[in-house]
Design an enzyme around this catalytic site. Structure first.
Site, PDB file in Angstrom:
ATOM      1  N   PRO A  10       0.792  -1.229   0.000  1.00 40.93           N
ATOM      2  CA  PRO A  10       0.000   0.000   0.000  1.00 40.93           C
ATOM      3  C   PRO A  10       0.829   1.287   0.000  1.00 40.93           C
ATOM      4  CG  PRO A  10      -0.145  -1.127   2.117  1.00 40.93           C
ATOM      5  CD  PRO A  10       0.526  -2.069   1.160  1.00 40.93           C
ATOM      6  N   ASN A  11       0.295   2.258  -0.732  1.00 42.40           N
ATOM      7  CA  ASN A  11       0.831   3.634  -0.815  1.00 42.40           C
ATOM      8  C   ASN A  11       2.111   3.767  -1.637  1.00 42.40           C
ATOM      9  OD1 ASN A  11      -1.243   4.760   0.895  1.00 42.40           O
ATOM     10  ND2 ASN A  11      -0.233   3.731   2.594  1.00 42.40           N
ATOM     11  N   ARG A  18       5.101  11.056  -2.467  1.00 47.64           N
ATOM     12  CA  ARG A  18       4.753  10.746  -1.074  1.00 47.64           C
ATOM     13  C   ARG A  18       5.963  10.942  -0.158  1.00 47.64           C
ATOM     14  NH1 ARG A  18       4.669   4.618   1.279  1.00 47.64           N
ATOM     15  NH2 ARG A  18       3.908   5.163   3.346  1.00 47.64           N
ATOM     16  N   TYR A  23      11.114   8.957   1.598  1.00 47.15           N
ATOM     17  CA  TYR A  23      11.198   7.926   0.551  1.00 47.15           C
ATOM     18  C   TYR A  23      11.932   8.380  -0.703  1.00 47.15           C
ATOM     19  CZ  TYR A  23       7.881   5.717   3.668  1.00 47.15           C
ATOM     20  OH  TYR A  23       7.296   5.159   4.779  1.00 47.15           O
ATOM     21  N   ASN A  74       7.714  -5.553  -0.841  1.00 40.70           N
ATOM     22  CA  ASN A  74       7.701  -4.435   0.097  1.00 40.70           C
ATOM     23  C   ASN A  74       6.265  -4.353   0.609  1.00 40.70           C
ATOM     24  OD1 ASN A  74       7.617  -2.089   1.536  1.00 40.70           O
ATOM     25  ND2 ASN A  74       8.715  -0.847   0.021  1.00 40.70           N
ATOM     26  N   ALA A  77       3.054  -0.628   5.075  1.00 44.21           N
ATOM     27  CA  ALA A  77       2.667  -0.640   6.499  1.00 44.21           C
ATOM     28  C   ALA A  77       2.217  -2.024   6.972  1.00 44.21           C
ATOM     29  CB  ALA A  77       1.564   0.386   6.735  1.00 44.21           C
ATOM     30  N   HIS A  80       4.189  -4.295   9.477  1.00 43.09           N
ATOM     31  CA  HIS A  80       4.236  -4.186  10.929  1.00 43.09           C
ATOM     32  C   HIS A  80       3.096  -4.913  11.637  1.00 43.09           C
ATOM     33  CE1 HIS A  80       7.216  -1.361   9.660  1.00 43.09           C
ATOM     34  NE2 HIS A  80       6.309  -0.607   9.061  1.00 43.09           N
ATOM     35  N   ASP A  87       1.365 -15.313   7.061  1.00 42.37           N
ATOM     36  CA  ASP A  87       0.898 -16.696   6.912  1.00 42.37           C
ATOM     37  C   ASP A  87       0.870 -17.116   5.446  1.00 42.37           C
ATOM     38  OD1 ASP A  87       0.653 -16.928   9.627  1.00 42.37           O
ATOM     39  OD2 ASP A  87      -1.535 -16.832   9.674  1.00 42.37           O
ATOM     40  N   GLU A  98      12.185  -9.517   1.831  1.00 40.45           N
ATOM     41  CA  GLU A  98      11.442  -8.318   2.233  1.00 40.45           C
ATOM     42  C   GLU A  98      12.319  -7.099   1.980  1.00 40.45           C
ATOM     43  OE1 GLU A  98       9.770  -8.357   6.265  1.00 40.45           O
ATOM     44  OE2 GLU A  98      10.345  -6.255   6.431  1.00 40.45           O
ATOM     45  N   HIS A 100      12.580  -2.639   1.909  1.00 42.01           N
ATOM     46  CA  HIS A 100      12.042  -1.327   2.288  1.00 42.01           C
ATOM     47  C   HIS A 100      12.938  -0.235   1.753  1.00 42.01           C
ATOM     48  CE1 HIS A 100       9.178  -3.147   4.989  1.00 42.01           C
ATOM     49  NE2 HIS A 100      10.144  -3.944   5.391  1.00 42.01           N
ATOM     50  N   LEU A 101      12.315   0.838   1.308  1.00 35.65           N
ATOM     51  CA  LEU A 101      13.097   1.997   0.867  1.00 35.65           C
ATOM     52  C   LEU A 101      13.811   2.648   2.041  1.00 35.65           C
ATOM     53  CD1 LEU A 101       9.990   2.632  -0.951  1.00 35.65           C
ATOM     54  CD2 LEU A 101      11.993   3.258  -2.266  1.00 35.65           C
ATOM     55  N   SER A 102      13.056   2.864   3.112  1.00 35.03           N
ATOM     56  CA  SER A 102      13.626   3.514   4.296  1.00 35.03           C
ATOM     57  C   SER A 102      14.217   2.447   5.221  1.00 35.03           C
ATOM     58  CB  SER A 102      12.534   4.295   5.033  1.00 35.03           C
ATOM     59  OG  SER A 102      11.536   3.414   5.522  1.00 35.03           O
ATOM     60  N   ARG A 107      13.565   4.335  12.379  1.00 34.15           N
ATOM     61  CA  ARG A 107      12.385   5.208  12.359  1.00 34.15           C
ATOM     62  C   ARG A 107      11.569   5.044  13.644  1.00 34.15           C
ATOM     63  NH1 ARG A 107       9.355   4.833   6.833  1.00 34.15           N
ATOM     64  NH2 ARG A 107       8.386   6.680   7.775  1.00 34.15           N
ATOM     65  N   ARG A 111       7.642   0.949  13.642  1.00 36.03           N
ATOM     66  CA  ARG A 111       8.119   0.448  12.342  1.00 36.03           C
ATOM     67  C   ARG A 111       9.293  -0.504  12.479  1.00 36.03           C
ATOM     68  NH1 ARG A 111       5.490   3.712   8.435  1.00 36.03           N
ATOM     69  NH2 ARG A 111       5.140   5.781   9.280  1.00 36.03           N
TER      70      ARG A 111
HETATM   71  C1  DQA Z   1       8.112   1.131   3.874  1.00 33.82           C
HETATM   72  C2  DQA Z   1       8.217   1.347   5.388  1.00 33.82           C
HETATM   73  C3  DQA Z   1       6.857   1.194   6.055  1.00 33.82           C
HETATM   74  O1  DQA Z   1       6.961   1.428   7.449  1.00 33.82           O
HETATM   75  C4  DQA Z   1       5.869   2.181   5.478  1.00 33.82           C
HETATM   76  O2  DQA Z   1       4.590   1.975   6.037  1.00 33.82           O
HETATM   77  C5  DQA Z   1       5.811   2.133   3.997  1.00 33.82           C
HETATM   78  C6  DQA Z   1       7.066   2.059   3.254  1.00 33.82           C
HETATM   79  C7  DQA Z   1       9.454   1.408   3.160  1.00 33.82           C
HETATM   80  O3  DQA Z   1       9.599   0.960   2.029  1.00 33.82           O
HETATM   81  O4  DQA Z   1      10.333   2.076   3.711  1.00 33.82           O
HETATM   82  O5  DQA Z   1       4.754   2.259   3.390  1.00 33.82           O
HETATM   83  O6  DQA Z   1       7.764  -0.216   3.630  1.00 33.82           O
END
Ligand code: DQA
Length: 149
Positions: A10-11, A18, A23, A74, A77, A80, A87, A98, A100-102, A107, A111
């Site tokens: 998501p997002n 964003r 990011y 990725n 959210a 978390h 599952d 897995e 993540h950009l950040s 953080r 997170r």
């Molecule tokens: C994220 C880190 C998550 O905590 C956050 O909710 C995201 C982006 C990252 O790629 O850094 O949507 O997955």
């Protein structure tokens, strides 16, 4: 030829606009172009999907068992708190990385915990768009090593 599924949660479709302070400026399309280019260099097939819906991500993970050798995910959210996505990964015999950009460990406290990481081969966090490139390389290396055994 190895086939890898990349899942953006998501997002992430809003990357580039964003929270650019967190990011970065790189757009969603640019990251996907780089993933495809890296796949070409590695000699693997890649499919990329993005969903803002937990159930769609779970369906994609389930269906991956018929077609893909590995997943790069990725979970956004969902990282978390989605035991359902955890599952799903655990339910299919498809190795996952897995990404993540950040750097989620640098953080907010909420997170720093990933419920997904324990069912993945490993986690790559904090390299902006390059996290996907590293994730792709990681699963390809992992799969080529498993083949040698
Ligand atoms: C994220 C880190 C998550 O905590 C956050 O909710 C995201 C982006 C990252 O790629 O850094 O949507 O997955």
């Amino acid at each position: 030829m190895l086939e890898v599924l990349v899942i953006h949660g998501p997002n992430l479709n809003l990357l580039g606009t964003r929270e650019t302070n967190v990011y970065g400026q790189e757009t969603f399309d640019s990251i996907n172009t780089r993933i495809k280019e890296e796949a070409r260099l590695l000699g693997v097939e890649v499919s990329i999907i993005q969903s803002n819906h937990e159930g769609e991500i779970i369906d994609a993970i389930h269906n991956s068992r018929f077609k893909y050798n590995a997943i790069v995910i990725n979970p956004g959210a969902y990282t978390h708190y989605s035991i359902a996505i955890r599952d799903a990964i655990k339910s299919v015999d498809v190795p996952a990385a897995e990404v993540h950009l950040s750097n989620i460990h640098a953080r907010e406290e909420f997170r720093t915990k990933s419920v997904i990481a324990p069912v993945c081969i490993g986690q790559i966090s904090g390299f902006s768009g390059d996290s996907y490139i590293l994730g792709l390389r990681a699963v390809v290396l992992h799969c080529s090593k498993s083949k040698e055994i």
